[in-house]
Design an enzyme around this catalytic site. Structure first.
Site, PDB file in Angstrom:
ATOM      1  N   SER A  12      -5.628   6.024   9.745  1.00 50.17           N
ATOM      2  CA  SER A  12      -4.236   6.420   9.499  1.00 50.17           C
ATOM      3  C   SER A  12      -4.121   7.462   8.402  1.00 50.17           C
ATOM      4  CB  SER A  12      -3.409   5.186   9.122  1.00 50.17           C
ATOM      5  OG  SER A  12      -3.542   4.205  10.146  1.00 50.17           O
ATOM      6  N   HIS A  28      -5.312   5.537   1.534  1.00 44.96           N
ATOM      7  CA  HIS A  28      -4.399   4.526   0.985  1.00 44.96           C
ATOM      8  C   HIS A  28      -4.732   4.178  -0.465  1.00 44.96           C
ATOM      9  CE1 HIS A  28      -3.687   2.966   5.259  1.00 44.96           C
ATOM     10  NE2 HIS A  28      -4.875   3.528   5.394  1.00 44.96           N
ATOM     11  N   HIS A  74       0.837  -1.210   0.000  1.00 39.79           N
ATOM     12  CA  HIS A  74       0.000   0.000   0.000  1.00 39.79           C
ATOM     13  C   HIS A  74       0.862   1.246   0.000  1.00 39.79           C
ATOM     14  CE1 HIS A  74      -0.168   1.506   4.378  1.00 39.79           C
ATOM     15  NE2 HIS A  74       0.909   0.770   4.252  1.00 39.79           N
ATOM     16  N   CYS A  97       3.804   5.554   5.371  1.00 43.43           N
ATOM     17  CA  CYS A  97       3.820   4.364   6.226  1.00 43.43           C
ATOM     18  C   CYS A  97       5.248   3.847   6.362  1.00 43.43           C
ATOM     19  CB  CYS A  97       2.957   3.266   5.601  1.00 43.43           C
ATOM     20  SG  CYS A  97       2.983   1.716   6.546  1.00 43.43           S
ATOM     21  N   GLN A 129      -6.995  -2.448  10.043  1.00 41.20           N
ATOM     22  CA  GLN A 129      -8.183  -1.645  10.353  1.00 41.20           C
ATOM     23  C   GLN A 129      -9.332  -2.089   9.435  1.00 41.20           C
ATOM     24  OE1 GLN A 129      -7.132   2.718  10.778  1.00 41.20           O
ATOM     25  NE2 GLN A 129      -5.065   1.899  10.463  1.00 41.20           N
TER      26      GLN A 129
HETATM   27  O1  LIG Z   1      -2.765   4.993  13.404  1.00 39.35           O
HETATM   28  C1  LIG Z   1      -1.917   5.242  14.329  1.00 39.35           C
HETATM   29  O2  LIG Z   1      -2.142   5.648  15.458  1.00 39.35           O
HETATM   30  C2  LIG Z   1      -0.459   5.102  13.986  1.00 39.35           C
HETATM   31  N1  LIG Z   1      -0.381   4.259  12.872  1.00 39.35           N
HETATM   32  C3  LIG Z   1      -0.501   2.855  13.133  1.00 39.35           C
HETATM   33  C4  LIG Z   1       0.800   2.201  12.875  1.00 39.35           C
HETATM   34  C5  LIG Z   1       2.005   2.794  13.245  1.00 39.35           C
HETATM   35  C6  LIG Z   1       3.194   2.128  12.986  1.00 39.35           C
HETATM   36  C7  LIG Z   1       3.186   0.893  12.341  1.00 39.35           C
HETATM   37  C8  LIG Z   1       1.971   0.331  11.929  1.00 39.35           C
HETATM   38  C9  LIG Z   1       0.769   0.981  12.207  1.00 39.35           C
HETATM   39  C10 LIG Z   1      -0.199   4.803  11.598  1.00 39.35           C
HETATM   40  O3  LIG Z   1      -0.281   5.996  11.394  1.00 39.35           O
HETATM   41  C11 LIG Z   1       0.063   3.854  10.512  1.00 39.35           C
HETATM   42  N2  LIG Z   1      -0.873   3.047  10.041  1.00 39.35           N
HETATM   43  C12 LIG Z   1      -0.286   2.323   9.079  1.00 39.35           C
HETATM   44  C13 LIG Z   1      -0.981   1.315   8.314  1.00 39.35           C
HETATM   45  C14 LIG Z   1      -2.373   1.377   8.164  1.00 39.35           C
HETATM   46  C15 LIG Z   1      -3.040   0.388   7.437  1.00 39.35           C
HETATM   47  C16 LIG Z   1      -2.333  -0.666   6.864  1.00 39.35           C
HETATM   48  C17 LIG Z   1      -0.950  -0.728   7.027  1.00 39.35           C
HETATM   49  C18 LIG Z   1      -0.269   0.265   7.738  1.00 39.35           C
HETATM   50  N3  LIG Z   1       1.032   2.681   8.924  1.00 39.35           N
HETATM   51  C19 LIG Z   1       1.261   3.620   9.854  1.00 39.35           C
HETATM   52  C20 LIG Z   1       2.574   4.290  10.036  1.00 39.35           C
HETATM   53  O4  LIG Z   1       2.632   5.346  10.726  1.00 39.35           O
HETATM   54  O5  LIG Z   1       3.562   3.768   9.478  1.00 39.35           O
END
Ligand SMILES: O=C(O)CN(Cc1ccccc1)C(=O)c1nc(-c2ccccc2)[nH]c1C(=O)O
Length: 176
Positions: free
Chosen positions: A167, A170, A72, A126, A144
């Site tokens: 987040s 995407h 993604h 991400c 999610q």
């Molecule tokens: O939502 C939050 O409070 C923080 N996050 C969640 C997160 C943070 C680090 C690693 C994986 C997920 C994110 O914002 C996030 N969500 C993702 C994500 C969401 C959906 C699918 C895969 C990754 N990546 C990230 C990131 O920073 O790297």
């Protein structure tokens, strides 16, 4: 331009993905320069590197029951649950601006000008960015709900429409 694209493909042909025995994760080895690196080499489209996405023995990784593999590209915005990333310590773009970026990326991928993996390396907010957005295999209940629902509707090699989660927004590409 096509020419630079061609160089990119040649450069990608010098690289191969290897599996580190000690750390059990993939690394990238350049047959010509003999260098090896944990991160996808700068400016190389990972999908053109021999062995990208395969398991050590060259067979595509078998998924557990009901699992899929996807990559993604995440664009965060000011209302994201964590409006910060490796790219930008304080993300202030609006949801509309994030959507405009995602739609522009989707257009470029659909036209074949670039790939999601290549764009994710420089543009995704991400932490999976450095792996070309690859999230590996996952089953239901791990992501999610809005992300899971969109990902599990995709056929292999299909690119999603923009998908909203807490987040951010995407683009999802189902790869296995
Ligand atoms: O939502 C939050 O409070 C923080 N996050 C969640 C997160 C943070 C680090 C690693 C994986 C997920 C994110 O914002 C996030 N969500 C993702 C994500 C969401 C959906 C699918 C895969 C990754 N990546 C990230 C990131 O920073 O790297």
């Amino acid at each position: 331009t096509g020419e630079s694209h061609q160089q990119n493909d040649n450069a990608a042909a010098n690289w191969e993905v290897r599996m580190s025995r000690s750390r059990k994760i993939a690394y990238y080895y350049n047959r010509v320069t003999k260098e090896s690196t944990w991160e996808i080499p700068q400016g190389i489209d990972p999908t053109k590197i021999k062995g990208y996405g395969e398991q050590r023995d060259g067979n595509p990784q078998e998924s557990g029951a009901g699992q899929i593999r996807a990559s993604h590209l995440l664009v965060k915005h000011i209302e994201s649950r964590r409006p910060s990333s490796w790219k930008e310590v304080r993300i202030t773009r609006t949801k509309e601006q994030a959507l405009a970026l995602i739609l522009a990326y989707r257009e470029r991928i659909e036209k074949g000008e670039t790939t999601l993996a290549e764009l994710a390396i420089t543009e995704s907010d991400c932490s999976s960015s450095k792996r070309g957005g690859d999230l590996g295999f996952f089953g239901r209940g791990q992501m999610q709900p809005s992300f899971e629902e969109a990902a599990f509707k995709l056929e292999v090699d299909q690119l999603s429409e923009p998908v909203w989660s807490d987040s951010g927004v995407h683009l999802i590409l189902r790869t296995q």
